[in-house]
Design a protein around this motif. Structure first.
Motif, mmCIF file in Angstrom:
data_model
loop_
_atom_site.group_PDB
_atom_site.id
_atom_site.type_symbol
_atom_site.label_atom_id
_atom_site.label_comp_id
_atom_site.label_asym_id
_atom_site.label_seq_id
_atom_site.Cartn_x
_atom_site.Cartn_y
_atom_site.Cartn_z
ATOM 1 N N ILE A 35 -0.158 -0.218 6.228
ATOM 2 C CA ILE A 35 1.213 -0.009 7.236
ATOM 3 C C ILE A 35 2.495 -0.081 6.117
ATOM 4 O O ILE A 35 2.225 -0.906 5.102
ATOM 5 C CB ILE A 35 1.301 -0.695 8.346
ATOM 6 C CG1 ILE A 35 2.108 0.145 9.457
ATOM 7 C CG2 ILE A 35 1.994 -2.033 8.371
ATOM 8 C CD1 ILE A 35 1.841 -0.438 10.940
ATOM 9 N N TYR A 36 3.475 0.663 6.512
ATOM 10 C CA TYR A 36 4.770 0.328 5.830
ATOM 11 C C TYR A 36 5.270 -0.846 6.591
ATOM 12 O O TYR A 36 6.036 -0.538 7.426
ATOM 13 C CB TYR A 36 5.657 1.400 5.761
ATOM 14 C CG TYR A 36 5.240 2.668 4.765
ATOM 15 C CD1 TYR A 36 3.867 2.694 4.134
ATOM 16 C CD2 TYR A 36 6.029 3.740 4.699
ATOM 17 C CE1 TYR A 36 3.683 3.723 3.466
ATOM 18 C CE2 TYR A 36 5.833 4.805 3.787
ATOM 19 C CZ TYR A 36 4.424 4.655 3.286
ATOM 20 O OH TYR A 36 4.143 5.667 2.436
ATOM 21 N N GLY A 37 5.138 -2.094 6.217
ATOM 22 C CA GLY A 37 5.788 -3.261 6.880
ATOM 23 C C GLY A 37 7.397 -3.068 6.905
ATOM 24 O O GLY A 37 7.896 -3.105 7.823
ATOM 25 N N ASP A 47 0.646 -1.295 0.032
ATOM 26 C CA ASP A 47 -0.149 0.067 -0.089
ATOM 27 C C ASP A 47 0.709 1.290 -0.108
ATOM 28 O O ASP A 47 0.471 2.501 -0.533
ATOM 29 C CB ASP A 47 -0.788 0.089 1.174
ATOM 30 C CG ASP A 47 -0.468 -0.384 2.532
ATOM 31 O OD1 ASP A 47 0.648 -1.093 2.514
ATOM 32 O OD2 ASP A 47 -1.049 -0.192 3.650
ATOM 33 N N GLY A 48 1.929 1.400 0.537
ATOM 34 C CA GLY A 48 2.940 2.382 0.565
ATOM 35 C C GLY A 48 3.446 2.532 -0.938
ATOM 36 O O GLY A 48 3.273 3.495 -1.479
ATOM 37 N N ASN A 80 -2.067 -3.532 3.847
ATOM 38 C CA ASN A 80 -1.952 -4.073 5.076
ATOM 39 C C ASN A 80 -1.852 -2.584 6.202
ATOM 40 O O ASN A 80 -1.557 -2.679 7.391
ATOM 41 C CB ASN A 80 -0.777 -4.737 5.696
ATOM 42 C CG ASN A 80 0.353 -4.026 4.984
ATOM 43 O OD1 ASN A 80 0.774 -2.992 4.672
ATOM 44 N ND2 ASN A 80 1.524 -4.919 4.845
ATOM 45 N N VAL A 138 -1.316 -5.533 -2.035
ATOM 46 C CA VAL A 138 -1.436 -6.197 -0.521
ATOM 47 C C VAL A 138 -1.640 -5.127 0.270
ATOM 48 O O VAL A 138 -0.762 -3.986 0.470
ATOM 49 C CB VAL A 138 -0.378 -7.061 -0.133
ATOM 50 C CG1 VAL A 138 -0.569 -7.497 1.215
ATOM 51 C CG2 VAL A 138 -0.352 -8.308 -1.160
HETATM 52 MG MG LIG Z 1 1.956 -2.073 3.312
#
Ligand SMILES: [Mg+2]
Ligand SMILES: Cc1ncc(C[n+]2csc(CCOP(=O)(O)OP(=O)(O)O)c2C)c(N)n1
Ligand SMILES: Cc1ncc(C[n+]2csc(CCOP(=O)(O)OP(=O)(O)O)c2C)c(N)n1
Ligand code: SF4
Ligand code: SF4
Ligand code: SF4
Ligand code: SF4
Ligand code: SF4
Ligand code: SF4
Ligand SMILES: [Mg+2]
Lengths: 262, 181, 360, 73, 360, 262, 181, 73
Positions: free
Chosen positions: A137-139, A107-108, A135, A133
């Motif tokens: 957040i920046y995993g 998403d980032g 989520n 994908v």
């Molecule tokens: Mg993400």
């Protein structure tokens, strides 16, 4: 020795109902335990296997946790710069119009730095598949706020929760790109329960089949946990996702056969 | 006095914060300190390590490839760091999960059953403090009062209530460390 | 007989790309180079050779399209001008890191910032030292005529594929916008997909059964491997320096003074040399054709012969550093430059030579 | 009516102990080992013989750890 | 007594920005510098001083936010790491062209491309020669400790406003990620809007009645004016070179050999010097604190004294060019580097000194 | 001498009903004869004058034909990099929350290279005004195809007309950003007839008033001719615009008071 | 032979294409040529100019600041280029719209009422060809047959039917050019 | 009822001859001069005295060339 409960007698090829697809390499994925990236990889790989297009598929990995996706998909792969996978894939598809081309993006990557590339590839209706994908957040970089982070949700760069007034609203990029005439199939799925996994796989299959028919762009969002970033165990993270992410990012088809659903 | 330490284990074992407490303790007794972590995705799931230096003089390089002491908390780290200990140096390790035990003859080797002890204390969060206690028993490079001060500095105020438990774990570690060679 | 045309430098690049069998052009308009895309669009190269031409949404998108196409083993070219080239820096670094062949044209205009649209050479550092991050080098070609604009496209692709390295053609508004006659080389066939797959086994053309999948990446999380990769790149750059340095030596045999200039500055300097020689000043010129690799050797050699060296640049003094590094203190090196879109005239060059080198 | 029985094979060294499979199994076949594998994870293990080969565990496993067999007997 | 803290270099930058009275930070996460934004967000600087902190949608957006804020006469800082800095190149060129003050932190990681996240110094060229287009210069500071990370923020703002020029702090993963003790300077007040308007009449603070409106731009379509602007910039850079060069000289008095190294390479080299001196090798070091302006003069002077110079860099050989330009052939200059995220160790440095300089 | 038809007797201050606003400088605008940029400049300047906010307004010029807008608006002005005006303006507004901040952008600037900055500033709901001049072409650089170029419309980079299959559909960025919760007022206007000019001015006024009330982002699209790029006389260009642009880009409010119209 | 020419006027007067035809004519008689336009927004509304060089030798600089001939078609261009003509050089201009006529004494000056003549011919598109005709009358540096060939080369095939009209305009220009000084 | 009369002043040197005002005027007051101004444009000029001061011409003029007066007489 503990009891094994094994039934070696039924372990025959005819009885095999599930095993790791060969379109995934044997490399152990670096994802955190329970991360939806792994499941999503698996589904896409299974679809490629089932369609028999392993040698005709070219994948584009993003920058994000799935940056090393190229180590797991046993198809030719390119690693794109952060956010630019749709531009990279555009070139690949234009130059190999008969190959199957997908991008796999977080998403980032897709909705922050890559916004322009996403929108314009969708708008041009590039005949390819985007797996997105989300989520929230920046995993990869340690849990910073993403464009899709929910209001009030804490991250390492919104430690007191996302404050909409200063940080903006979560961006429903999937609904946006569904507005573009260039997108043919737009859907939102998840991979945290067996039923959802099976649906998500169908969606991915549809998205890849569309390429064969030269339909334009297919876009599959997978709402997924980032249990590390959310600081929850995988099982709790999936629960939290159901309770918090799905109300904001409702699952289901958004655009089918080039028509907005509903 | 200069002490060059590597602390290495799994992410989540408290390796980095243990190093931080050590560094803060050094500051409390007016030493120069440096703390240099491994960083990035390699920390996720994989190993984490931190180089801590305490010295009475200005520290030149914060990055080292030879150490006075290695504190080793998993097999990967053993494989990587046993060989980096200076001759005559010290190796402290938790044998839990270690399949290839250290073999060097030119260093001093200590064991600490910290995982076991922290489980026994009913709080796996004390694991790293038990290891720290063991280390300070072997090498009392910082005074206990400075460790306590260091803890205070490195923990956010809302966690200060945990300090007694941590000091207890440190004491525990000092008690149960065993010399192997 | 080869075909003779009157063309703009930008148009020559576009036509040469088609004829060189390029598979794709990706670009975004910007003055003074928009004619490249415009010419291509008017020519319908898709019909002529199957070449893909796409106007991207930005320079960033364009360079990443180049990455994607080049990673498929295809001949891809892009063009832009200074601000647009700056936007491509991350992408160029990726292309260099992933060792992809491609041609990038910069029709330089005056900077910094939005600057001016008039000709300049102020992106020399950016092109030759690496405007992007990391230790990488572009092969940099400096055409000084419309003919070379066309020829360098072909040369650029040859070098790019020989070394799996991005090639930059560092031109400027003069060369891009001027028309001259140009002899166009004949149409070369585009490679078929099968030929691409056969010629470039590293390329992502679709993994054939039984061979390992191909990965195009610039990432290596293990530093020791990344260092190895960097050593490999440095070794490649060394080879390029050894084998590919190109320059033109003009009236250097008897030269007592030397001008070093590239591209349109060299054109102007040549007139200055005629004027100076008419006055009895024995001056010659080295015109680097490759800016990386730089013709340091010949300059170093001539430094033993001449009494002073003047670089003529349309910038505030950039290439002079490479000349000084080549000369290593042997002889005085000075710079004469006009910039911000101003073009030096031959008279000024002669004057600078007289004042800074001969008189100075 | 033939009874359907199943079996799974868990590739212990690939398992990351995420527990996602345990919640997916309708038969409560899977639980986590108290031992850890080489990576330090408490891996998944079968704790009974009730597997019906439905594949639920396998399809939710992010790491493709589980192989499933099913037979009518 | 000043406040003593144990902090990461990245955190020290963030805290120093608040204390220096910065008005805004704009940035985008990237390893190994995300702690800057994270620390700021956790500190709620808006409540402490009114400082604005915003996570931008990209590095490109962030640098253009810096442009907008700086054009208002505000103290603005951003940070990133190599690939992100490459994306900022166009914006940086604009900021330099429009003469705006700001501080840009680059916590360098290994390249090219996505490269590695481990420490590197391979963006030296980009920082010092202008990775963006056009003839511009950044003032480049090279901190070698957490203390300097903090101090250079303040110094950076001072220089930025003194010269209306962007300042880059060229750090790396070692300095960014390590913790050391740091003495923090006291909180400085943020300027009020009225003070900003009064101090920086060039800034777009809202046109007061009766004065001409202010225009912040880098565009000048008239080449002769653009050239004049460029001359003005060059003159400014000359002044900066004259007045602001900073370096640390370590054991140079009796040095027979010289190491030149900056940032974390200098830290490591210092240990190497101790080791070499223990062996009886008289080696000293120049540690440039400013990379532009470069301490060429002192190096040139020491070239008369020493028998050879070794640059130690975490790259494939970049700063060596500036050392060679300074030395101008007087003495041998060699480079020792580790790269791609690898960090040299002191033993290697000593060995390189012995082999390349003393023995060589 | 020809007859003059002058009525000098009525030329008194009381009778003055229209004259050039002082918020425009005396510089002669470089726009082509009949270009809507000039009219749009005038309207915005008039609004600034009427609201009495000349000294509190900071404007951001784009890269495009209006790059020199800073020479015409007699307010403090910044010239942004191509496409980045919304990011530039975000910083200005955050640092001067009580000032009036506008960007003035063309369709290439705002909807091609600047897509990400546009979407994210809108999504954050920055409390500022975007004036978006959509002329379906890159005027400044000599008439290349823009994201908003109509299907079939010839430009210098689509000399045989925009081919949707390969060049994509015209992008209705205005409708897209209206979907974002951060936008408060979104409208599409034109300035080619007196009636349209008067409406457009009202819209611009509304957009600027919204800033005072801290409402979030106001976005005014002006569909305008680029007679040079279209290769038509100004009057013919306006006619062409009515016949071709308006059906695709219908005039009117799209979002008012934070609510989508209709 | 080398002839260095500047042609300058309003955008839309056909300045650039006139230069192009001249250049093509040069090519037709095997000369070296260069054509260097002013470009960018300054062309819009404002002035346009082009430097054309025809030479028997390799052309060094395509950019000049002194010319053998200046062909000037508006006042701005007069202001800018009258002074750039080499002593002994030639100035050809259309007096329509010229408020300050040329004053130099060291050059040859010619007038061509091209605007008038093209209006008379009923086709303002012939304007630049009339000017070209005038120039070639004064300086017959290219043969008429090569001009015709040049026209063919520079016009797209679909416009070849216009060539006779253009040649006519050239002839007209040659007829009506007048020497002023 | 008072009659409304108007007048306009055209700043000839600023006019670019775009003709937009001519189509906007309900009274056909404006037409283009056959002469050109300093910039080479055929500028707008009044060709009758029928102006009613409605401002239409001025509000559509891109270059703010026209000043409008209106009076009741
Ligand atoms: Mg993400
Ligand atoms: C130009 C650039 N900017 C920033 C980064 C740092 N970075 C790496 S991944 C990432 C975000 C990843 O988040 P997302 O796309 O959501 O993927 P996830 O890890 O959550 O799957 C960022 C900011 C980078 N590598 N390059
Ligand atoms: C980074 C960059 N890319 C490209 C350009 C060239 N350029 C200048 S203006 C422009 C497009 C202008 O079109 P638009 O925004 O529609 O404005 P208009 O001129 O039509 O009003 C382009 C591509 C540039 N200056 N900078
Ligand atoms: S950090 Fe989050 S997204 Fe990345 S692997 Fe771990 S759980 Fe998955
Ligand atoms: S196959 Fe079905 S029944 Fe068997 S273990 Fe897996 S989930 Fe349980
Ligand atoms: S889902 Fe897979 S990885 Fe997770 S515990 Fe079960 S078998 Fe292990
Ligand atoms: S080129 Fe088009 S947009 Fe630009 S000023 Fe002319 S008419 Fe207006
Ligand atoms: S004010 Fe009205 S009536 Fe008068 S000239 Fe203008 S448009 Fe015509
Ligand atoms: S609208 Fe204005 S510029 Fe156009 S012709 Fe009328 S007065 Fe002149
Ligand atoms: Mg436009």
């Amino acid at each position: 020795m503990a009891e094994t409960f094994d039934r070696p007698e039924i372990r025959t090829p005819e009885n095999l109902v599930y095993s790791k697809t060969n379109v995934l390499t044997d490399n152990i994925m670096h994802y955190c335990p329970g991360c939806g990236h792994g499941t999503t990889h698996r589904l896409l790989a299974e679809v490629i296997e089932e369609m028999g297009i392993q040698s005709e598929t070219i994948g584009i990995a993003p920058v994000g946790c799935s940056v090393l996706a190229y180590n797991y998909f046993d198809v030719d792969m390119q690693e794109a710069a952060h956010g630019r996978a749709p531009a990279v894939a555009t070139a690949v598809k234009r130059l190999f119009p008969n190959k199957f081309v997908f991008t796999y993006q977080g998403d980032g990557d897709l909705a922050a730095i890559g916004t322009a590339e996403t929108i314009h590839a969708c708008n041009r209706g590039e005949n390819m598949t985007i797996i997105f994908v989300n989520n929230g957040i920046y995993g990869m970089t340690g849990g910073q706020m993403a464009p899709t982070t929910l209001p009030g949700m804490p991250t390492s760069t919104s430690p007191y929760g996302r404050e909409v007034a200063t940080m903006g609203n979560p961006l429903k990029i999937t609904e946006l790109i569904a507005q573009l005439p260039g997108t043919y199939y737009v859907t939102r799925q998840s991979v945290h329960t067996p039923a959802n996994v099976r649906k998500a796989k169908k969606a991915i299959r549809q998205a890849m089949e569309n390429q064969k028919l030269n339909r334009g762009l297919s876009f599959v969002e997978v709402v997924s946990n980032c249990n590390s970033g959310w600081k929850l165990s995988p099982v709790k993270a999936n629960k939290w996702m159901e309770d918090n992410m799905f109300p904001f990012y409702p699952l289901g088809d958004i655009k089918v056969n080039g028509e907005l659903v509903k | 006095m200069t002490e060059e330490i590597i602390i290495a284990g799994f992410g989540g074992q408290g390796v980095l914060s243990m190093g931080k407490i050590l560094a803060y303790s050094g500051i409390m007794q007016d030493q120069e300190v440096s703390w240099m972590p491994s960083y990035g995705p390699e920390m996720r799931g994989g190993t984490a390590n931190v180089t801590v230096i305490l010295s009475d003089e200005r520290i030149s390089s914060p990055v080292l490839n030879a150490f006075d002491t290695a504190i080793i908390l998993n097999q990967q780290s053993m494989d990587k760091f046993e060989k980096t200990i200076k001759p005559g140096g010290t190796l402290l390790y938790d044998p839990n999960g270690i399949t290839h035990h250290p073999t060097r003859k030119d260093i001093k080797i200590y064991r600490i059953q910290a995982a076991e002890a922290s489980a026994a204390m009913g709080n796996t969060k004390t694991f790293n403090m038990i290891v720290l206690g063991a280390f300070l028993k072997i090498k009392p490079i910082v005074l206990m009062e400075n460790v306590e001060k260091g803890l205070k500095k490195s923990l956010p105020v809302r966690h200060h209530k945990l300090i007694p438990m941590n000091m207890e774990a440190i004491t525990k570690g000092a008690e149960i460390v065993e010399e192997v060679a | 007989m080869k075909e003779l045309k009157l063309m703009k430098g930008n148009e020559a690049v576009a036509e040469a790309a088609i004829r060189a069998g390029a598979d794709a052009y990706f670009g975004y308009p910007i003055t003074p180079q928009s004619e490249v895309l415009e010419y291509l669009m008017a020519e319908r190269p898709y019909e002529r050779t199957g070449m893909v031409v796409l106007q991207a949404e930005s320079e960033v998108a364009a360079i990443n399209m180049v990455y994607g196409g080049a990673a498929c083993g295809k001949k891809v070219i892009t063009s832009s001008s200074s601000p647009g080239i700056s936007l491509k820096m991350e992408g160029i670094s990726y292309i260099a890191g992933a060792e992809l062949p491609c041609v990038i044209l910069n029709v330089v205009r005056g900077g910094p910032g939005l600057g001016t649209i008039q000709p300049s050479q102020s992106d020399y550092f950016q092109a030759t030292k690496g405007g992007g991050h990391g230790d990488y080098r572009l092969i940099v070609l400096a055409p000084a005529s419309v003919q070379e604009m066309a020829d360098h496209v072909k040369l650029g692709f040859d070098l790019a594929f020989k070394y799996r390295n991005p090639v930059m053609i560092l031109s400027d508004g003069v060369i891009g916008q001027m028309m001259e006659k140009v002899e166009l080389f004949e149409q070369m066939p585009r490679l078929s997909d099968e030929e691409v797959a056969a010629n470039y086994p590293w390329a992502t053309t679709g993994k054939p059964a039984g061979v390992p999948h191909r990965i195009i990446t610039s990432l290596e999380l293990d530093s020791s491997k990344q260092e190895k990769h960097n050593h490999h790149l440095q070794e490649k750059y060394r080879k390029i320096q050894e084998n590919e340095t190109m320059y033109e030596a003009i009236q250097t045999e008897d030269a007592e003074y030397l001008i070093v200039a590239f591209g349109s500055s060299a054109r102007i300097s040549q007139k200055a040399i005629d004027m100076a020689r008419a006055k009895g000043i024995k001056v010659g010129m080295i015109r680097p054709i490759t800016l990386f690799p730089y013709p340091s050797e010949i300059i170093n050699k001539l430094a033993d012969q001449v009494k002073g060296i003047l670089t003529v640049e349309m910038n505030a003094g950039q290439m002079i550093e490479d000349v000084k590094l080549a000369v290593n203190g042997k002889v005085k090196v000075e710079h004469f430059g006009r910039f911000g879109g101003m073009i030096p005239n031959p008279e000024e060059v002669v004057k600078a030579l007289e004042q800074k080198i001969i008189g100075g | 009516m033939a009874k359907v029985v199943g079996d799974i094979v868990i590739d212990i060294e690939r398992c990351k102990g995420c527990e996602v499979c345990t919640t997916a199994c309708p038969q409560d076949v899977i639980a986590m080992a108290s031992e850890v594998n080489g990576k330090g994870y408490h891996y998944a293990m079968k704790v009974n013989g009730n597997c019906i080969g439905c594949s639920n565990c396998a399809v939710v496993c992010p790491d493709a750890v589980i192989t499933v067999y099913r037979a009518k007997i």
